[in-house]
Design an enzyme around this catalytic site. Sequence first.
Site, short mmCIF file in Angstrom:
data_model
loop_
_atom_site.label_atom_id
_atom_site.label_comp_id
_atom_site.label_asym_id
_atom_site.label_seq_id
_atom_site.Cartn_x
_atom_site.Cartn_y
_atom_site.Cartn_z
CD GLU A 67 8.39 57.30 32.00
OE1 GLU A 67 8.95 58.34 32.39
OE2 GLU A 67 7.29 57.30 31.42
CB CYS A 101 9.93 57.10 28.50
SG CYS A 101 10.85 58.41 29.33
N1 THU Z 1 7.48 63.17 32.10
C1 THU Z 1 7.90 61.99 32.66
O1 THU Z 1 8.52 61.96 33.72
N2 THU Z 1 7.65 60.84 31.99
C2 THU Z 1 6.96 60.77 30.80
O2 THU Z 1 6.94 59.71 30.18
C3 THU Z 1 6.26 61.95 30.31
C4 THU Z 1 6.76 63.25 30.85
C5 THU Z 1 7.81 64.40 32.79
C6 THU Z 1 8.91 65.18 32.12
C7 THU Z 1 8.62 66.58 32.59
O3 THU Z 1 9.34 66.81 33.80
C8 THU Z 1 7.14 66.62 32.87
O4 THU Z 1 6.70 65.28 32.84
C9 THU Z 1 6.34 67.44 31.89
O5 THU Z 1 6.62 67.05 30.59
#
Ligand code: THU
Length: 146
Positions: A67, A101
């Site tokens: 995000e 996010c």
């Molecule tokens: N992650 C996201 O990209 N967006 C979210 O809203 C939740 C978590 C990613 C961050 C990290 O690279 C992986 O998921 C594990 O936490």
Amino acid sequence: MTPDPPSSETVRVDWDLLRTTADEMAAHAYAPYSGLRVGAAGLCSDGRIVRGCNVENASYGVTLCAECGLVSDLAASGGGRLVALSVTAGDGRPLAPCGRCRQLLVEHGDPTFLLDAGRDASPVTLSALLPGAFDSEELALRRDRP
Ligand code: THU
């Protein structure tokens, strides 16, 4: 009279397109530490699609969520507001945005913003995503106080 700007109430949201685009973005993720590849695709108020993927870091806390990349794409490609968003882990199914996010989405979401909750569920509204959010209005009310 100026027409109302597009919103999720006046623009048809192609959820399948958003899910497919989010899945495609997940394939671009840099996630060597968690192994969780996340993609995000959002429909903007002017009809364009913005995208992002997660980018991790050896210093774990520096990781950028999908995000974050999407919000950067939103600003870099002309601004405006997000009216609909899909976040997936490459499987077409919704992935819950993390707390930070959700705060980003409150800042850049249209009042009619909708988050994909999957084919069999109603999309999530902005107020349901982060109830009682600290936002720009709250900041404006409080920042000049001694
Ligand atoms: N992650 C996201 O990209 N967006 C979210 O809203 C939740 C978590 C990613 C961050 C990290 O690279 C992986 O998921 C594990 O936490």
